[in-house]
Design a protein around this motif. Structure first.
Motif, short mmCIF file in Angstrom:
data_model
loop_
_atom_site.label_atom_id
_atom_site.label_comp_id
_atom_site.label_asym_id
_atom_site.label_seq_id
_atom_site.Cartn_x
_atom_site.Cartn_y
_atom_site.Cartn_z
N THR A 1 -101.64 9.66 36.46
CA THR A 1 -102.82 8.83 36.65
C THR A 1 -103.95 9.71 37.19
O THR A 1 -103.70 10.61 38.00
CB THR A 1 -102.56 7.66 37.62
N THR B 1 -112.49 5.05 38.35
CA THR B 1 -111.45 4.07 38.03
C THR B 1 -110.17 4.81 37.63
O THR B 1 -110.22 5.82 36.94
CB THR B 1 -111.89 3.17 36.86
N PRO C 1 -106.99 2.96 29.86
CA PRO C 1 -107.26 2.11 31.02
C PRO C 1 -105.98 1.42 31.50
O PRO C 1 -105.24 0.84 30.71
CB PRO C 1 -108.26 1.07 30.47
N MET C 2 -105.72 1.50 32.79
CA MET C 2 -104.45 1.00 33.32
C MET C 2 -104.32 -0.51 33.19
O MET C 2 -103.21 -1.03 33.12
CB MET C 2 -104.29 1.43 34.79
N PHE D 1 -106.65 9.19 27.38
CA PHE D 1 -106.99 8.40 28.56
C PHE D 1 -106.90 6.92 28.20
O PHE D 1 -107.54 6.46 27.26
CB PHE D 1 -108.41 8.74 29.04
N LEU E 1 -111.32 8.55 36.48
CA LEU E 1 -112.19 8.87 35.35
C LEU E 1 -113.48 9.55 35.79
O LEU E 1 -114.08 9.16 36.79
CB LEU E 1 -112.53 7.60 34.58
N ALA F 1 -106.90 5.66 35.57
CA ALA F 1 -106.45 5.49 34.20
C ALA F 1 -105.22 6.36 33.98
O ALA F 1 -104.96 7.31 34.74
CB ALA F 1 -107.55 5.90 33.21
N TYR F 2 -104.43 6.01 32.96
CA TYR F 2 -103.35 6.90 32.56
C TYR F 2 -103.94 8.09 31.82
O TYR F 2 -104.86 7.93 31.00
CB TYR F 2 -102.37 6.19 31.62
N LEU G 1 -115.18 4.46 28.09
CA LEU G 1 -114.22 3.36 28.18
C LEU G 1 -114.83 2.08 28.75
O LEU G 1 -114.14 1.07 28.87
CB LEU G 1 -113.03 3.80 29.05
#
Length: 204
Positions: free
Chosen positions: A152, A169, A194-195, A192, A155, A171-172, A163
């Motif tokens: 993780t 934020t 979004p979680m 990337f 960003l 994110a993976y 995104l």
């Protein structure tokens, strides 16, 4: 411990959205208007809006109008090598010099000029579902297998903008490197995700 004022206001806005006062896709009043309605400083409303964007309740960039978010389509990532099934937009194709990390992943000297492609992958609703940066040397070649590492990250401004999220934020980040039949790297990518829109499922 008392709850911060902006968090109490965020809870109240969530309640009002759930009650149907604002519907998905509908813009909220400006920060100034809601600050006046809640009798707070506009900075408090900025914190409120930031929190609601980070938690997926609102959509929109800083200093722009925000709308009530549609519930995100949560997707399951099971195959890191599968092609994206929906629309993709190539946003950058400028060559880049290899950083230390990229050089190690591709087995090339640092600052070797690499071909580069940035792709924004959209979900069926038109939201950005994934941002992919890919690097390779010379002509793009096919691959036989891949390796991947998952972490993780927060960003950057450029990634968050692509995104539709806020800077920092979580994110993976999937670092995927594709290999030929001899195990030699042929390209590497940073994906990337979004979680709040993804779950990761590993297959044995």
């Amino acid at each position: 411990m008392p709850v911060a004022l902006y968090r109490r206001i965020a809870d109240d806005i969530r309640r009002r959205i759930a009650a149907g006062e604002w519907s998905p896709g509908q813009p909220l009043p400006s920060r100034a208007e809601l600050a006046a309605a809640y009798h707070v400083h506009e900075q408090t409303m900025r914190l409120t809006y930031d929190l609601l964007r980070r938690t997926g309740v609102l959509e929109g960039e800083e200093r722009k109008r925000v709308i009530v978010a549609h519930p995100p389509a949560v997707r399951t990532l099971t195959d890191l090598d599968a092609p994206w099934p929906y629309t993709c937009d190539v946003t950058d194709t400028r060559p880049q010099p290899a950083t230390e990390e990229l050089a190690e992943r591709l087995g090339v000297p640092v600052r070797t000029m690499l071909q580069h492609e940035a792709v924004e992958c959209l979900d069926p609703g038109g939201l950005s579902g994934m941002l992919a940066n890919t690097w390779w040397q010379g002509r793009r070649r096919g691959h036989a297998t891949f390796t991947a590492e998952l972490e993780t990250v927060r960003l950057t401004q450029e990634q968050a903008h692509a995104l539709g999220l806020l800077v920092d934020t979580l994110a993976y980040r999937v670092a995927r490197t594709r290999l030929d039949t001899h195990g030699t790297p042929v390209e590497t990518s940073d994906l990337f995700l979004p979680m709040d829109r993804w779950r990761i499922r590993l297959k044995g």
